[in-house]
Write a protein that holds these residues in place. Structure first.
Motif, PDB file in Angstrom:
ATOM      1  N   LEU A 232       0.832  -1.203   0.000  1.00 12.78           N
ATOM      2  CA  LEU A 232       0.000   0.000   0.000  1.00 12.78           C
ATOM      3  C   LEU A 232       0.872   1.262   0.000  1.00 12.78           C
ATOM      4  CD1 LEU A 232      -2.656   1.579   0.311  1.00 12.78           C
ATOM      5  CD2 LEU A 232      -2.577   1.078   2.771  1.00 12.78           C
ATOM      6  N   LEU A 233       1.894   1.277   0.836  1.00 13.91           N
ATOM      7  CA  LEU A 233       2.767   2.458   0.919  1.00 13.91           C
ATOM      8  C   LEU A 233       3.572   2.631  -0.360  1.00 13.91           C
ATOM      9  CD1 LEU A 233       4.013   1.917   4.585  1.00 13.91           C
ATOM     10  CD2 LEU A 233       2.430   3.696   3.806  1.00 13.91           C
ATOM     11  N   GLY A 234       4.062   1.525  -0.936  1.00 12.96           N
ATOM     12  CA  GLY A 234       4.806   1.630  -2.191  1.00 12.96           C
ATOM     13  C   GLY A 234       3.934   2.109  -3.338  1.00 12.96           C
ATOM     14  N   TRP A 235       2.693   1.647  -3.367  1.00 12.08           N
ATOM     15  CA  TRP A 235       1.754   2.116  -4.395  1.00 12.08           C
ATOM     16  C   TRP A 235       1.485   3.607  -4.233  1.00 12.08           C
ATOM     17  CZ3 TRP A 235      -3.213   3.954  -3.147  1.00 12.08           C
ATOM     18  CH2 TRP A 235      -4.043   4.220  -4.237  1.00 12.08           C
ATOM     19  N   MET A 236       1.334   4.058  -2.995  1.00  3.88           N
ATOM     20  CA  MET A 236       1.115   5.489  -2.758  1.00  3.88           C
ATOM     21  C   MET A 236       2.284   6.315  -3.276  1.00  3.88           C
ATOM     22  SD  MET A 236      -0.431   5.201   1.112  1.00  3.88           S
ATOM     23  CE  MET A 236      -0.086   6.909   1.476  1.00  3.88           C
ATOM     24  N   ARG A 237       3.518   5.824  -3.091  1.00  6.79           N
ATOM     25  CA  ARG A 237       4.690   6.573  -3.531  1.00  6.79           C
ATOM     26  C   ARG A 237       4.770   6.669  -5.054  1.00  6.79           C
ATOM     27  NH1 ARG A 237      10.616   4.088  -2.604  1.00  6.79           N
ATOM     28  NH2 ARG A 237       9.598   2.486  -3.869  1.00  6.79           N
ATOM     29  N   SER A 238       4.396   5.599  -5.769  1.00  8.60           N
ATOM     30  CA  SER A 238       4.641   5.572  -7.212  1.00  8.60           C
ATOM     31  C   SER A 238       3.409   5.775  -8.079  1.00  8.60           C
ATOM     32  CB  SER A 238       5.285   4.224  -7.591  1.00  8.60           C
ATOM     33  OG  SER A 238       4.453   3.151  -7.192  1.00  8.60           O
ATOM     34  N   HIS A 239       2.192   5.656  -7.524  1.00  8.19           N
ATOM     35  CA  HIS A 239       1.005   5.694  -8.368  1.00  8.19           C
ATOM     36  C   HIS A 239      -0.022   6.763  -7.981  1.00  8.19           C
ATOM     37  CE1 HIS A 239       2.599   1.708  -9.332  1.00  8.19           C
ATOM     38  NE2 HIS A 239       1.897   1.751 -10.436  1.00  8.19           N
ATOM     39  N   VAL A 240       0.062   7.290  -6.783  1.00  8.44           N
ATOM     40  CA  VAL A 240      -0.910   8.303  -6.366  1.00  8.44           C
ATOM     41  C   VAL A 240      -0.420   9.671  -6.821  1.00  8.44           C
ATOM     42  CG1 VAL A 240      -2.057   9.399  -4.400  1.00  8.44           C
ATOM     43  CG2 VAL A 240      -1.686   6.925  -4.412  1.00  8.44           C
ATOM     44  N   LYS A 241      -1.308  10.446  -7.446  1.00 10.75           N
ATOM     45  CA  LYS A 241      -0.982  11.788  -7.927  1.00 10.75           C
ATOM     46  C   LYS A 241      -1.674  12.831  -7.036  1.00 10.75           C
ATOM     47  CE  LYS A 241       1.291  10.064 -11.376  1.00 10.75           C
ATOM     48  NZ  LYS A 241       2.763  10.129 -11.421  1.00 10.75           N
ATOM     49  N   HIS A 270      -6.318   1.444  -3.672  1.00 13.47           N
ATOM     50  CA  HIS A 270      -5.244   0.469  -3.861  1.00 13.47           C
ATOM     51  C   HIS A 270      -5.825  -0.905  -4.203  1.00 13.47           C
ATOM     52  CE1 HIS A 270      -1.568  -1.751  -3.381  1.00 13.47           C
ATOM     53  NE2 HIS A 270      -2.017  -2.419  -2.340  1.00 13.47           N
ATOM     54  N   ILE A 271      -6.918  -1.293  -3.541  1.00 14.68           N
ATOM     55  CA  ILE A 271      -7.571  -2.571  -3.843  1.00 14.68           C
ATOM     56  C   ILE A 271      -8.065  -2.578  -5.285  1.00 14.68           C
ATOM     57  CG2 ILE A 271      -9.617  -3.977  -3.355  1.00 14.68           C
ATOM     58  CD1 ILE A 271      -7.463  -4.420  -1.337  1.00 14.68           C
ATOM     59  N   GLN A 272      -8.640  -1.481  -5.722  1.00 16.26           N
ATOM     60  CA  GLN A 272      -9.102  -1.393  -7.103  1.00 16.26           C
ATOM     61  C   GLN A 272      -7.935  -1.528  -8.084  1.00 16.26           C
ATOM     62  OE1 GLN A 272     -12.360  -2.001  -6.487  1.00 16.26           O
ATOM     63  NE2 GLN A 272     -12.757  -0.673  -8.263  1.00 16.26           N
ATOM     64  N   TRP A 273      -6.818  -0.937  -7.757  1.00 11.79           N
ATOM     65  CA  TRP A 273      -5.638  -1.046  -8.615  1.00 11.79           C
ATOM     66  C   TRP A 273      -5.137  -2.490  -8.668  1.00 11.79           C
ATOM     67  CZ3 TRP A 273      -0.478  -2.246  -7.328  1.00 11.79           C
ATOM     68  CH2 TRP A 273       0.463  -2.022  -8.343  1.00 11.79           C
ATOM     69  N   LEU A 274      -5.149  -3.191  -7.543  1.00 14.24           N
ATOM     70  CA  LEU A 274      -4.737  -4.590  -7.524  1.00 14.24           C
ATOM     71  C   LEU A 274      -5.611  -5.434  -8.446  1.00 14.24           C
ATOM     72  CD1 LEU A 274      -4.029  -5.207  -3.715  1.00 14.24           C
ATOM     73  CD2 LEU A 274      -2.353  -5.117  -5.554  1.00 14.24           C
ATOM     74  N   VAL A 275      -6.915  -5.157  -8.446  1.00 18.66           N
ATOM     75  CA  VAL A 275      -7.848  -5.941  -9.262  1.00 18.66           C
ATOM     76  C   VAL A 275      -7.678  -5.613 -10.741  1.00 18.66           C
ATOM     77  CG1 VAL A 275     -10.284  -6.381  -9.750  1.00 18.66           C
ATOM     78  CG2 VAL A 275      -9.500  -6.161  -7.380  1.00 18.66           C
ATOM     79  N   ASN A 276      -7.609  -4.351 -11.066  1.00 20.74           N
ATOM     80  CA  ASN A 276      -7.609  -3.944 -12.470  1.00 20.74           C
ATOM     81  C   ASN A 276      -6.243  -4.091 -13.139  1.00 20.74           C
ATOM     82  OD1 ASN A 276     -10.325  -3.211 -12.235  1.00 20.74           O
ATOM     83  ND2 ASN A 276      -9.804  -1.134 -11.554  1.00 20.74           N
TER      84      ASN A 276
END
Length: 591
Positions: A232-241, A270-276
């Motif tokens: 979750l934290l890694g996704w926030m660093r690289s994918h959240v704008k 983040h859950i939606q990103w994991l699914v899609n």
């Protein structure tokens, strides 16, 4: 061994072609050590090499000094053979040819005794070694209990079906992990404050506390929760704008900023990103959501005496809107998981139970000390073969989770019991397994689990003893006494180890089963699937409901779970008995 490189191989071929026959090659090697006129030695060495299937100089490319000593070839001559095969001895041929032959001397003194044994001496030495080997084998046979199921004297030819590389075989619809970047935040990238908070979270989840409203979870589960939070934290660093720079990720509060429902926004995205994007299954979502709920409780739980609704009817932490929202998402995901088709293609991994038992039998044939050509295998190779056979064999009679195999330890989870009237007794304190053993039927090897030794121990408590089949006792006892220490002298007390002597991890057991089953059958059987295979087999037989219920208790789960989770029969297979029953009833009515 001789040098395996390409240049050495080329030199070996050149030497073989220039010398021609094996006898000529041996003669030149004797010349290299100054004994080219020792006809008896040349004949004896040539004959003993041919008996051991070395018929051409090329065949000696893998001939070692150790093998030379075992079959009676003088060590100095073996070294000369190695040098000549590598090309070092070729340069002296011309020099030898250029040396003028001395004139014959009429009164020649007696020739000194050959440094090499004569043919007769070699035969006598071979006979003595054979007598010693036979005596040792006879002594071992009397000290070790033998059965008809003992390993063969020689390995059967190693079965390697041409199924391709197991690592390239896809068993899931998910994208290949090698094509996806690891987005998780690594520990070495984290600020010290975040590392301390994750360590505190792990203690919060795994340690009993006064007034705690949740039961402690296992350490391995807490580690999986941390993996999902790092994701979750890694996704926030690289994918959240706009992105979350590492300087902002100093606490879990960055992911769960408020205790109300709005605090679940980042977790939901983040859950939606994991699914899609990552094509994760609903079951994977459920584990991630459990991790997020645990973190939300830790970050915003506050005083644990005031986490309920006040009337004692709601779940713990019901006052936290963040936890309520995550629980709602988890409930919806759970309903979707019940309807979702499996991500993995079972046809790539599934074996009928008879096929699995065939794999066990094939592995027993690979446990011999000699290979198919009669050459002695290395002790570590034999130890690995016996361990692999035992892992597959134990799972065939105790089809439990792989943790049971990994954590087998004599005296803690694995016991040898002497059978006596009215029950069984354990081997006495300080008594070795071999001293407690007796004739077949006088003892048994069992696995015993307390509540902390298996996944559902909190629900089912102490398990009944799980009995290993007697056919595996000879291999098990031989492994403990003679083979286990050859896996790099394990320093731990567990029964099984990696090749380097370390304790087996879950991925090690998974790799052993998938690679071995794929080599023998072309199917990637994993450890957990063994439970599904035996239950599916038994539920398709005439086993009674009482027997199936007993099996569920034995395997540590409920009858409902046995029917719903582990039974992999299709609906058509499940209703087949009903069709037969109706046909039978109708036939009787018409009669």
């Amino acid at each position: 061994m001789f040098p395996p490189g390409a240049s050495a191989a080329a030199s070996s071929r050149g030497a073989s072609q220039s010398h021609g026959s094996l006898a000529e090659f041996i003669r030149r090697c004797c010349e290299d050590v100054g004994r080219g006129d020792d006809v008896d030695t040349i004949a004896a060495v040539t004959e003993v090499l041919r008996v051991n299937k070395y018929r051409r100089p090329d065949d000696l490319a893998t001939f070692s000094e150790k093998e030379a000593m075992e079959i009676g070839v003088p060590l100095r001559l073996a070294i000369a053979m190695r040098k000549r095969l590598s090309g070092a001895g070729m340069a002296i041929d011309d020099a030898i040819a250029a040396v003028p032959k001395p004139e014959p001397i009429v009164s020649k003194p007696p020739a000194p005794k050959s440094m090499f044994p004569t043919l007769r001496e070699m035969a006598e030495e071979a006979a003595r070694r054979k007598e010693t080997r036979v005596a040792k084998e006879a002594e071992a046979a009397t000290s070790t209990r033998t059965t008809t199921d003992s390993p063969p004297a020689r390995c059967a030819p190693m079965r390697v079906e041409h199924h391709g590389n197991v690592t390239n075989t896809r068993a899931t619809r998910r994208p290949d992990k090698t094509s996806m970047t690891d987005y998780r935040l690594r520990r070495d990238e984290m600020p010290a404050s975040l590392i301390d908070e994750l360590d505190a979270l792990r203690r919060f989840l795994t340690v009993r506390r006064l007034g705690a409203v949740d039961e402690p979870i296992k350490e391995v589960t807490a580690m999986k929760y941390e993996d999902h939070l790092r994701g979750l934290l890694g996704w926030m660093r690289s994918h959240v704008k706009p992105n979350f720079p590492i300087e902002k990720l100093t606490s879990l509060r960055a992911a769960f900023p408020t205790p109300d429902r709005r605090g679940a926004q980042l977790a939901f995205e983040h859950i939606q990103w994991l699914v899609n994007e990552r094509k994760c299954s609903a079951n994977y979502e459920l584990v991630a959501l459990r991790a997020f709920i645990a973190a939300a409780k830790f970050v915003h739980g506050g005083d644990e005496d005031d986490v309920g609704s006040g009337d004692g009817l709601d779940k713990p932490y019901a006052k936290l809107g963040l936890v309520q929202q995550l629980r709602k998402i988890s409930k919806e995901t759970g309903r979707r998981a019940e309807r979702e088709s499996p991500v993995a293609d079972a046809r790539v991994k599934w074996l009928d139970w008879s096929q699995y038992l065939g794999v066990v039998d094939a592995l027993r044939e690979e446990c011999a000390a000699l290979d198919k050509d009669g050459r002695r295998r290395s002790p570590s190779a034999v130890a690995w073969s016996v361990q692999r056979y035992l892992i597959f064999g134990i799972l065939s009679c105790v089809p439990d989770r792989q943790r049971t195999v990994r954590e087998l330890e004599i005296g803690r989870t694995l016991f040898q019991e002497r059978a006596v009237k009215g029950g069984a007794t354990l081997a006495g304190e300080g008594e070795s397994p071999s001293s407690a053993s007796g004739k077949a039927g006088e003892y048994r090897w069992v696995i015993r689990h307390g509540p902390d030794d298996y996944k559902t121990g909190r629900d089912y408590g102490v398990r009944p003893p799980m009995v290993i089949h007697p056919k595996f006792y000879p291999a098990l006892e031989d492994f403990v006494a003679n083979h286990r220490h050859h896996l790099c002298e394990p320093a731990h007390g567990l029964l099984f180890s990696t090749r380097s002597g370390a304790p087996l991890r879950d991925k090690d057991v998974h790799r052993i089963l998938t690679s071995t089953s794929y080599r023998l059958t072309g199917k990637r059987v994993n450890p957990h699937l063994v439970r599904d295979m035996i239950i599916t087999h038994l539920r398709g037989t005439d086993a009674s409901e009482r027997e199936l219920e007993a099996l569920a208790i034995y395997m540590g789960h409920s009858l409902a779970m046995q029917k719903g989770t582990y039974d992999r029969r299709t609906k058509e297979e499940k209703v087949a008995p009903a069709i037969d029953l109706l046909d039978s009833v109708n036939a009787k009515m018409r009669a």
